[in-house]
Design an enzyme around this catalytic site. Sequence first.
Site, PDB file in Angstrom:
ATOM      1  N   ASP A  12       0.800  -1.223   0.000  1.00 19.49           N
ATOM      2  CA  ASP A  12       0.000   0.000   0.000  1.00 19.49           C
ATOM      3  C   ASP A  12       0.835   1.276   0.000  1.00 19.49           C
ATOM      4  O   ASP A  12       0.368   2.323   0.440  1.00 19.49           O
ATOM      5  CB  ASP A  12      -0.991  -0.035   1.183  1.00 19.49           C
ATOM      6  CG  ASP A  12      -2.092  -1.083   0.969  1.00 19.49           C
ATOM      7  OD1 ASP A  12      -2.566  -1.218  -0.180  1.00 19.49           O
ATOM      8  OD2 ASP A  12      -2.460  -1.783   1.922  1.00 19.49           O
ATOM      9  N   LYS A  34      -1.178  -7.450  -3.852  1.00 25.67           N
ATOM     10  CA  LYS A  34      -2.392  -6.646  -4.014  1.00 25.67           C
ATOM     11  C   LYS A  34      -2.009  -5.183  -4.015  1.00 25.67           C
ATOM     12  O   LYS A  34      -1.253  -4.737  -3.153  1.00 25.67           O
ATOM     13  CB  LYS A  34      -3.348  -6.932  -2.854  1.00 25.67           C
ATOM     14  CG  LYS A  34      -4.592  -6.075  -2.843  1.00 25.67           C
ATOM     15  CD  LYS A  34      -5.514  -6.485  -1.729  1.00 25.67           C
ATOM     16  CE  LYS A  34      -5.405  -5.604  -0.508  1.00 25.67           C
ATOM     17  NZ  LYS A  34      -5.888  -4.231  -0.664  1.00 25.67           N
ATOM     18  N   ASP A  61      -7.270  -4.145  -6.160  1.00 27.88           N
ATOM     19  CA  ASP A  61      -8.330  -3.977  -5.156  1.00 27.88           C
ATOM     20  C   ASP A  61      -8.828  -2.532  -5.142  1.00 27.88           C
ATOM     21  O   ASP A  61      -8.463  -1.755  -4.271  1.00 27.88           O
ATOM     22  CB  ASP A  61      -7.749  -4.384  -3.787  1.00 27.88           C
ATOM     23  CG  ASP A  61      -8.765  -4.281  -2.664  1.00 27.88           C
ATOM     24  OD1 ASP A  61      -9.978  -4.335  -2.939  1.00 27.88           O
ATOM     25  OD2 ASP A  61      -8.331  -4.146  -1.503  1.00 27.88           O
ATOM     26  N   LYS A  63     -12.118  -1.735  -5.108  1.00 28.44           N
ATOM     27  CA  LYS A  63     -13.402  -1.702  -4.382  1.00 28.44           C
ATOM     28  C   LYS A  63     -14.409  -0.798  -5.078  1.00 28.44           C
ATOM     29  O   LYS A  63     -14.872   0.214  -4.524  1.00 28.44           O
ATOM     30  CB  LYS A  63     -13.193  -1.237  -2.934  1.00 28.44           C
ATOM     31  CG  LYS A  63     -12.270  -2.131  -2.126  1.00 28.44           C
ATOM     32  CD  LYS A  63     -12.253  -1.723  -0.664  1.00 28.44           C
ATOM     33  CE  LYS A  63     -11.379  -2.605   0.180  1.00 28.44           C
ATOM     34  NZ  LYS A  63      -9.948  -2.550  -0.112  1.00 28.44           N
ATOM     35  N   ASP A  66     -20.386   1.864  -7.747  1.00 29.58           N
ATOM     36  CA  ASP A  66     -21.012   2.854  -8.630  1.00 29.58           C
ATOM     37  C   ASP A  66     -22.162   2.159  -9.354  1.00 29.58           C
ATOM     38  O   ASP A  66     -22.442   0.986  -9.094  1.00 29.58           O
ATOM     39  CB  ASP A  66     -19.956   3.397  -9.617  1.00 29.58           C
ATOM     40  CG  ASP A  66     -20.258   4.812 -10.098  1.00 29.58           C
ATOM     41  OD1 ASP A  66     -21.459   5.170 -10.183  1.00 29.58           O
ATOM     42  OD2 ASP A  66     -19.316   5.549 -10.410  1.00 29.58           O
ATOM     43  N   PRO A  68     -24.149   0.261 -12.479  1.00 29.57           N
ATOM     44  CA  PRO A  68     -23.625  -0.845 -13.295  1.00 29.57           C
ATOM     45  C   PRO A  68     -22.805  -0.390 -14.504  1.00 29.57           C
ATOM     46  O   PRO A  68     -21.736  -0.960 -14.779  1.00 29.57           O
ATOM     47  CB  PRO A  68     -24.903  -1.579 -13.745  1.00 29.57           C
ATOM     48  CG  PRO A  68     -25.888  -1.312 -12.659  1.00 29.57           C
ATOM     49  CD  PRO A  68     -25.602   0.075 -12.169  1.00 29.57           C
ATOM     50  N   THR A 125     -13.007  -4.962   7.175  1.00 26.07           N
ATOM     51  CA  THR A 125     -12.500  -5.533   8.433  1.00 26.07           C
ATOM     52  C   THR A 125     -12.064  -4.450   9.425  1.00 26.07           C
ATOM     53  O   THR A 125     -11.736  -4.747  10.569  1.00 26.07           O
ATOM     54  CB  THR A 125     -11.324  -6.501   8.171  1.00 26.07           C
ATOM     55  OG1 THR A 125     -10.451  -5.913   7.203  1.00 26.07           O
ATOM     56  CG2 THR A 125     -11.818  -7.825   7.650  1.00 26.07           C
ATOM     57  N   ARG A 185      -3.497 -10.993  11.379  1.00 24.23           N
ATOM     58  CA  ARG A 185      -2.465 -10.525  12.292  1.00 24.23           C
ATOM     59  C   ARG A 185      -1.837 -11.711  13.016  1.00 24.23           C
ATOM     60  O   ARG A 185      -2.477 -12.339  13.862  1.00 24.23           O
ATOM     61  CB  ARG A 185      -3.062  -9.547  13.326  1.00 24.23           C
ATOM     62  CG  ARG A 185      -3.459  -8.192  12.738  1.00 24.23           C
ATOM     63  CD  ARG A 185      -2.242  -7.445  12.256  1.00 24.23           C
ATOM     64  NE  ARG A 185      -2.512  -6.146  11.663  1.00 24.23           N
ATOM     65  CZ  ARG A 185      -2.786  -5.916  10.370  1.00 24.23           C
ATOM     66  NH1 ARG A 185      -2.858  -6.912   9.511  1.00 24.23           N
ATOM     67  NH2 ARG A 185      -2.962  -4.696   9.917  1.00 24.23           N
ATOM     68  N   GLN A 194      -7.194  -2.258  12.060  1.00 27.11           N
ATOM     69  CA  GLN A 194      -8.109  -3.370  11.801  1.00 27.11           C
ATOM     70  C   GLN A 194      -8.865  -3.737  13.076  1.00 27.11           C
ATOM     71  O   GLN A 194      -8.304  -3.686  14.163  1.00 27.11           O
ATOM     72  CB  GLN A 194      -7.323  -4.600  11.303  1.00 27.11           C
ATOM     73  CG  GLN A 194      -6.633  -4.396   9.972  1.00 27.11           C
ATOM     74  CD  GLN A 194      -7.595  -4.428   8.775  1.00 27.11           C
ATOM     75  OE1 GLN A 194      -8.816  -4.315   8.930  1.00 27.11           O
ATOM     76  NE2 GLN A 194      -7.043  -4.573   7.592  1.00 27.11           N
ATOM     77  N   GLY A 214      -0.968  -7.242   4.785  1.00 27.40           N
ATOM     78  CA  GLY A 214      -0.205  -6.062   4.398  1.00 27.40           C
ATOM     79  C   GLY A 214       0.904  -5.771   5.377  1.00 27.40           C
ATOM     80  O   GLY A 214       1.984  -6.369   5.338  1.00 27.40           O
ATOM     81  N   ARG A 215       0.630  -4.842   6.316  1.00 26.77           N
ATOM     82  CA  ARG A 215       1.668  -4.317   7.202  1.00 26.77           C
ATOM     83  C   ARG A 215       2.463  -5.353   7.988  1.00 26.77           C
ATOM     84  O   ARG A 215       3.673  -5.147   8.172  1.00 26.77           O
ATOM     85  CB  ARG A 215       1.040  -3.244   8.108  1.00 26.77           C
ATOM     86  CG  ARG A 215       0.708  -1.989   7.319  1.00 26.77           C
ATOM     87  CD  ARG A 215      -0.294  -1.104   8.010  1.00 26.77           C
ATOM     88  NE  ARG A 215      -1.638  -1.691   7.995  1.00 26.77           N
ATOM     89  CZ  ARG A 215      -2.720  -1.090   8.462  1.00 26.77           C
ATOM     90  NH1 ARG A 215      -2.617   0.123   8.988  1.00 26.77           N
ATOM     91  NH2 ARG A 215      -3.905  -1.680   8.391  1.00 26.77           N
TER      92      ARG A 215
HETATM   93  O1  C5P Z   1      -1.933  -3.851   6.369  1.00 29.05           O
HETATM   94  P1  C5P Z   1      -3.126  -4.758   6.463  1.00 29.05           P
HETATM   95  O2  C5P Z   1      -2.755  -6.217   6.622  1.00 29.05           O
HETATM   96  O3  C5P Z   1      -4.146  -4.295   7.461  1.00 29.05           O
HETATM   97  O4  C5P Z   1      -3.769  -4.630   5.004  1.00 29.05           O
HETATM   98  C1  C5P Z   1      -4.989  -5.179   4.673  1.00 29.05           C
HETATM   99  C2  C5P Z   1      -5.306  -4.854   3.260  1.00 29.05           C
HETATM  100  O5  C5P Z   1      -6.576  -5.450   2.981  1.00 29.05           O
HETATM  101  C3  C5P Z   1      -5.425  -3.364   2.924  1.00 29.05           C
HETATM  102  O6  C5P Z   1      -4.799  -3.192   1.660  1.00 29.05           O
HETATM  103  C4  C5P Z   1      -6.921  -3.112   2.832  1.00 29.05           C
HETATM  104  O7  C5P Z   1      -7.250  -2.222   1.786  1.00 29.05           O
HETATM  105  C5  C5P Z   1      -7.472  -4.485   2.469  1.00 29.05           C
HETATM  106  N1  C5P Z   1      -8.836  -4.753   2.868  1.00 29.05           N
HETATM  107  C6  C5P Z   1      -9.275  -4.717   4.183  1.00 29.05           C
HETATM  108  N2  C5P Z   1     -10.598  -4.969   4.478  1.00 29.05           N
HETATM  109  C7  C5P Z   1     -11.457  -5.302   3.497  1.00 29.05           C
HETATM  110  C8  C5P Z   1     -10.997  -5.339   2.166  1.00 29.05           C
HETATM  111  C9  C5P Z   1      -9.662  -5.087   1.901  1.00 29.05           C
HETATM  112  O8  C5P Z   1      -8.487  -4.457   5.087  1.00 29.05           O
HETATM  113  N3  C5P Z   1     -12.697  -5.618   3.768  1.00 29.05           N
END
Ligand code: C5P
Length: 241
Positions: A12, A34, A61, A63, A66, A68, A125, A185, A194, A214-215
């Site tokens: 990200d 992603k 991703d 998301k 809007d 159709p 999430t 996590r 999160q 991600g992180r």
């Molecule tokens: O860094 P972290 O593990 O929290 O990243 C989670 C990734 O998942 C982010 O890129 C976020 O945009 C994505 N995401 C999310 N919840 C969702 C859909 C996607 O956290 N429902």
Amino acid sequence: MKAIDRLIVAIDDAGLAGVMRTANKLRESVATVKIGSTAFNANGPLAVQALAQLGLRVFLDLKLFDIPEQVSGAVRAMTRPGVFMMTVHTLGGPEMMTAAKRASQDEADRLGLPAPLIVGVTVLTSLDDSWLARVGLPGTAETVPLLAVAARDAGLDGVVCSALECAGVKAVCGDEFLTVVPGIRPSGTSRDDQKRIATPSFARSQGADYLVVGRPITGAADPQRAAATILRDMDQRRENT
Ligand code: C5P
């Protein structure tokens, strides 16, 4: 499916140099990355191309949410070599989801590409039941499976949900319907922003097909090692702690 094919690393960063630095560190240990609004809005399709050229599958991703017609146009534009998965919001409604699936299939056929998987975002999430209650909706345990059934009926390949709802989604939509799970996590790491989180092993035990991390990987001192630890943990069966 092997653990490596289930792990999706969310990169990200805004700058393409940063995205590629992380991707280069991880290309030997992961198969799929992603990028979302941050990297895509900063760099456009160039980011997808550069990652695909490294041999990585790209989950784009964005998301989409809007009408159709607009979503179809965006999905067509996003259906490019290397794009393996993309997202639309399930709250965009059945016509929008069906249009998205059809547009990606048509464009993939036209270009001779495999059709990307289209998955529907249910409840982010980073949210929990207190937000749903405030807008008059039942909790995630009820709302997420309802949105998943709508996504399945509209022809999507799966949904994005937390590990806590995977079993409920599979129960109503069937095992073949994919669950893509962020909010992962590993024990002892920060939850950041999160709320509905799970360890890699717990997510797998709940039936998560793809884990988005991600992180905990991109922010680690040694991302390759962090990815390897998560891949190992995915195959364990442990409690959610
Ligand atoms: O860094 P972290 O593990 O929290 O990243 C989670 C990734 O998942 C982010 O890129 C976020 O945009 C994505 N995401 C999310 N919840 C969702 C859909 C996607 O956290 N429902």
